[in-house]
Design an enzyme around this catalytic site. Structure first.
Site, short mmCIF file in Angstrom:
data_model
loop_
_atom_site.label_atom_id
_atom_site.label_comp_id
_atom_site.label_asym_id
_atom_site.label_seq_id
_atom_site.Cartn_x
_atom_site.Cartn_y
_atom_site.Cartn_z
N LYS A 175 38.10 -67.17 21.02
CA LYS A 175 37.14 -67.44 21.83
C LYS A 175 36.09 -68.36 21.04
O LYS A 175 35.23 -68.04 20.51
CB LYS A 175 36.26 -66.12 21.94
CG LYS A 175 35.84 -65.76 23.34
CD LYS A 175 34.55 -66.60 23.95
CE LYS A 175 33.28 -66.24 23.22
NZ LYS A 175 32.35 -67.52 23.48
N GLU A 250 30.73 -65.30 9.09
CA GLU A 250 29.98 -66.43 8.46
C GLU A 250 28.64 -66.68 9.30
O GLU A 250 28.57 -67.11 10.47
CB GLU A 250 31.03 -67.51 8.29
CG GLU A 250 30.68 -68.37 7.31
CD GLU A 250 29.53 -69.64 7.61
OE1 GLU A 250 28.52 -69.38 7.80
OE2 GLU A 250 30.14 -71.01 7.73
N CYS A 284 25.73 -75.13 8.95
CA CYS A 284 25.63 -73.75 8.18
C CYS A 284 25.02 -74.11 6.78
O CYS A 284 24.28 -73.26 6.19
CB CYS A 284 26.53 -72.81 8.42
SG CYS A 284 28.07 -73.44 7.76
O1 TXE Z 1 25.11 -68.75 18.38
P1 TXE Z 1 25.81 -67.50 18.70
P2 TXE Z 1 24.01 -69.36 19.21
C1 TXE Z 1 23.05 -70.18 14.20
C2 TXE Z 1 21.94 -71.01 14.23
C3 TXE Z 1 21.77 -71.10 15.70
C4 TXE Z 1 21.86 -69.55 15.87
C5 TXE Z 1 22.26 -69.08 17.40
O2 TXE Z 1 21.08 -70.51 13.58
O3 TXE Z 1 20.35 -71.56 16.21
O4 TXE Z 1 22.96 -69.22 15.27
O5 TXE Z 1 23.31 -69.81 17.85
C6 TXE Z 1 29.89 -65.71 20.75
N1 TXE Z 1 30.17 -60.64 21.35
N2 TXE Z 1 24.53 -70.67 13.96
O6 TXE Z 1 23.16 -68.52 20.08
O7 TXE Z 1 25.12 -66.57 19.76
C7 TXE Z 1 29.17 -67.06 21.63
O8 TXE Z 1 29.65 -67.12 22.92
C8 TXE Z 1 31.01 -61.44 21.01
C9 TXE Z 1 25.12 -70.70 12.78
O9 TXE Z 1 24.87 -70.83 19.84
O10 TXE Z 1 26.04 -66.83 17.41
C10 TXE Z 1 29.75 -68.13 20.41
O11 TXE Z 1 31.34 -68.13 20.72
N3 TXE Z 1 30.97 -62.88 20.97
C11 TXE Z 1 26.44 -71.07 12.78
C12 TXE Z 1 29.57 -67.44 19.25
O12 TXE Z 1 29.38 -65.85 19.25
C13 TXE Z 1 29.72 -63.29 21.25
C14 TXE Z 1 26.89 -71.93 13.76
C15 TXE Z 1 28.44 -67.97 18.41
O13 TXE Z 1 27.54 -67.71 19.26
C16 TXE Z 1 28.52 -62.20 21.50
C17 TXE Z 1 26.11 -71.92 15.16
C18 TXE Z 1 28.96 -61.06 21.55
N4 TXE Z 1 28.04 -60.14 21.98
C19 TXE Z 1 24.92 -71.14 15.07
N5 TXE Z 1 27.32 -63.12 21.62
C20 TXE Z 1 26.99 -71.26 11.49
N6 TXE Z 1 27.31 -69.92 10.73
O14 TXE Z 1 27.67 -72.38 11.23
C21 TXE Z 1 27.50 -64.23 21.39
N7 TXE Z 1 29.25 -64.52 21.14
#
Ligand code: TXE
Length: 496
Positions: A175, A250, A284
Site C-alpha cells: 500500500k 519507521e 527521515c
Molecule cells: O504520512 P502518514 P503523512 C512524517 C512527516 C510527515 C508526517 C505525516 O513528519 O509530515 O509523517 O505525513 C498510510 N492505516 N513522515 O500524513 O499518514 C498512508 O496512506 C493504514 C515521515 O503523509 O504517516 C501512507 O501510505 N495506513 C516518514 C502511509 O500510511 C495508513 C515519511 C504514510 O502516511 C493509515 C513520510 C491508517 N490508518 C512522512 N493512515 C519517514 N519515516 O520517512 C495513513 N496510512
C-alpha cells in the site's frame, strides 16, 4: 474510463466502485496520472488473496535458492527499466530526475543485497547432549505482510520491505502512499514478469483510512511494516495490537548534527547544508538540528545561512534546480503553521522562512531553505519533526552538553558528529541514542547495514541481517529418533 491499477490475485483491476484518484505534480499542480482508488472491500480481497496464496505454499514452499533467484531477477529488471522508474518517481514527487535515478540504483542494490545474503540463511543444530535427539532451529516466513509506504522515497521505502519479504517467502499487500503510487504499480509489473505466482504480491492504492486501515486490523494479516509519520504509526501499532500482529515501524526523526570547533569545518558546513536541505528536508534522517560549538558558531552559521539562501529550487527537469518542492499543498500548509509556531517561540529567521516567490514556481509547493537561530531545546521547532527544509541551531560548550542536547528528543533515528579527536568522536557517537550515527560524514547508508530508530523513531530494523529477520518466524523442531515412555506419571494400568 476504466483504470486497472489494483493488482489482486494476479489480476489488474479497477476499484470495486470504479473510484479514481488524480495524482498531481507538486511542481505545478498539473495532473500526472489517474489511478484506481481502492475501497475497503478491495483491500479485503487483497488480504484474502495473500492469505490463500500463503497457506497454499505456492511460493512460501519454494526453495530459498529459487526465492533468492527471483529477487535477483527483480533487481535486473529494475536496472533494465531504471530510467522509466526514475521518470515515474520524479513525476509523482517532482524530485529532480537525477535524484530519482540515484534512488533507482539504490533500489536495485537493495534487491541484490537480499538476493545474495538471503542465501546464507541456515538451520542451526542445537547440541542437547543425546544421540537420539535432533534439535533444529529453523526459519519460516512470517506469513501475510501489509507493507505500507510513504511519499518521500516511495519505491525505495517499499523495496526495503518487499525484497526481504520475498526472500523470506511471505505473501504481501503493498500500500504505497496515495500521493505517489506510480512506481509501486511498475514494480508490481516487474515482479509479475520475474515470475511471482498469482496472489503472492498484491497492490492496493488509496487513502490510509479506507484502503490502508483494513490491512492493519484484519486477523489474517500477520505483520504490518510501516514507514510514515509518528501519529499514524501509533494508530497502526494500537490497531495491530488487537490481533497481536508483528509490527515494524519507521517513524522519522529529529536528527542532531553536532559540529565541534576542531573538525574539518569546510566539510562539516557543506554536509550540514546537504543534510538539512536535500529533497527539501523531506528525509527521515534529515540533519535538521544543528548543534555547534560556541567558538565557531558565528562562522558556521553565517556560512550555512549564505549557502541556504543561494539554493536554487526548481522542477524535476530544470537542469539548474538543486532541490524541489514539498509534496503537497497540505504539507506546505503544515510547514507554514510550524513556522508560525517557531516565530511565536522566539526563533530568529536567519534564512528563508517563506514560500519561494519566483514566478515560475508559483503553482507549486516550494518553500525556501530556512535557518532558525537562537533556538533552545524547549522550542517546538527543536523538538518536532517538520519534514521540511528547516534547520534549527543550538550551541554547546562541552562534549557532555552536546550529547545531552542530541539526546533531548523523543526520536532516535540518526545523527552525526564532526570532530577530529577520534576519542571524543567515538565517545559522542556511542552516547547518542539514535539508530545510525555518522562520524565526520552525513547520510550514507548501505543495504548491508541495519536502519531504524530508537525511542519514538520506530520498532525493529530494516536492511542488514535484521531487516530480513523481521519477515521470519523462528521454529524449534525437536525429533526423538528413539521414542520412549516419559515415565512422569505412574501408569496404574501396569499394576493390574
Ligand atoms: O504520512 P502518514 P503523512 C512524517 C512527516 C510527515 C508526517 C505525516 O513528519 O509530515 O509523517 O505525513 C498510510 N492505516 N513522515 O500524513 O499518514 C498512508 O496512506 C493504514 C515521515 O503523509 O504517516 C501512507 O501510505 N495506513 C516518514 C502511509 O500510511 C495508513 C515519511 C504514510 O502516511 C493509515 C513520510 C491508517 N490508518 C512522512 N493512515 C519517514 N519515516 O520517512 C495513513 N496510512
Amino acid at each position: 474510463m476504466s483504470v486497472n491499477t489494483l493488482y489482486i490475485n494476479g489480476q489488474w483491476r479497477p476499484a470495486s466502485d470504479g473510484g479514481l484518484r488524480e495524482i498531481r505534480s507538486p511542481h505545478d499542480n498539473s495532473v500526472v496520472v489517474r489511478v484506481s482508488e481502492a475501497t475497503q472491500s478491495d483491500s479485503l480481497d487483497a488480504i484474502s488473496a495473500s492469505r490463500a496464496s500463503f497457506d497454499s505454499g505456492v511460493f512460501s514452499r519454494w526453495s530459498l535458492a529459487d526465492r533468492c533467484a527471483l529477487v535477483g531477477r527483480v533487481a535486473d529488471l529494475i536496472d533494465r527499466d531504471a530510467e522509466i522508474l526514475a521518470q515515474l518517481e520524479s513525476g509523482d514527487t517532482a524530485k529532480r530526475l537525477i535524484e530519482a535515478r540515484y534512488d533507482m540504483a539504490d533500489i536495485a542494490s537493495c534487491f541484490r543485497h537480499f538476493a545474495t545474503t538471503g542465501l546464507a540463511l541456515h538451520d542451526r543444530i542445537v547440541d542437547v547432549g543425546a544421540a537420539n535427539i535432533n534439535s533444529v532451529i529453523t526459519h519460516e516466513p512470517v506469513g501475510v505482510c501489509a507493507l505500507i509506504g510513504p511519499w518521500n522515497y516511495p519505491l525505495l521505502q517499499i523495496s526495503w520491505k518487499v525484497a526481504p519479504a520475498l526472500v523470506a517467502g511471505c505473501s504481501f499487500i503493498i500500500k504505497p502512499s496515495e500521493l505517489t503510487p506510480s512506481t509501486a504499480i511498475y514494480l508490481m509489473k516487474l515482479m509479475e514478469e520475474a515470475g511471482l505466482p498469482a496472489g503472492v504480491g498484491n497492490l492496493i492504492l488509496g487513502a490510509g483510512a479506507t484502503a490502508g486501515a483494513p490491512l492493519t486490523s484484519d486477523p489474517r494479516v500477520d505483520l504490518v511494516s510501516f514507514t510514515g509519520g509518528l501519529v499514524t504509526g501509533k494508530r497502526i501499532m494500537a490497531t495491530a495490537a488487537q490481533t497481536v500482529k508483528k509490527v515494524a515501524l519507521e517513524l522519522g526523526g529529529k536528527n542532531p548534527n553536532i559540529i565541534f570547533a576542531n573538525s574539518n569545518l569546510d566539510a562539516a558546513i557543506d554536509n550540514a547544508v546537504t543534510a538539512a536541505f536535500l529533497h527539501s528536508g523531506q528525509v527521515c534522517s534529515a540533519g535538521t538540528r544543528l548543534i555547534v560549538e560556541r567558538s565557531v558558531h558565528d562562522q558556521v552559521v553565517n556560512e550555512i545561512v549564505k549557502r541556504a539562501s543561494e539554493i536554487y529550487l526548481g522542477g524535476p527537469n530544470d537542469p539548474l534546480a538543486e532541490s524541489g518542492p514539498l509534496i503537497s499543498e497540505n504539507h506546505l500548509a503544515k510547514i507554514e503553521e510550524y513556522m508560525d509556531r517557531a516565530r511565536q517561540d522566539g526563533a530568529q529567521i536567519l534564512a528563508g522562512g517563506s514560500r519561494d516567490t519566483r514566478d515560475d514556481l508559483k503553482d507549486g509547493w516550494y518553500y525556501r531553505p530556512t535557518v532558525l537561530g537562537g533556538c533552545t531545546t524547549k522550542m517546538y521547532c527543536v523538538q518536532e519533526e517538520s519534514f521540511g527544509p528547516i534547520m534549527t541551531v543550538e550551541v554547546f560548550d562541552t562534549a557532555e552538553e552536546a550529547i545531552a542536547l542530541g539526546n533531548d528528543t523523543i526520536y532516535g533515528l540518526s545523527g552525526a558528529v564532526w570532530c577530529n579527536d577520534s576519542e571524543i568522536a567515538s565517545h559522542v557517537a556511542r552516547a547518542l541514542r539514535h539508530g545510525t550515527i555518522w562520524v565526520n560524514d552525513y547520510g550514507p547508508y548501505r543495504p548491508q547495514a541495519e536502519w531504524g530508530g530508537y525511542k519514538a523513531s520506530g520498532v525493529g530494523r530494516e536492511l542488514g541481517e535484521s531487516g530480513l529477520g523481521e519477515y521470519l518466524e523462528i521454529k524449534h523442531i525437536w525429533t526423538n529418533n528413539e521414542p520412549a515412555r516419559s515415565g512422569w506419571f505412574a501408569d496404574r494400568t501396569l499394576e493390574k
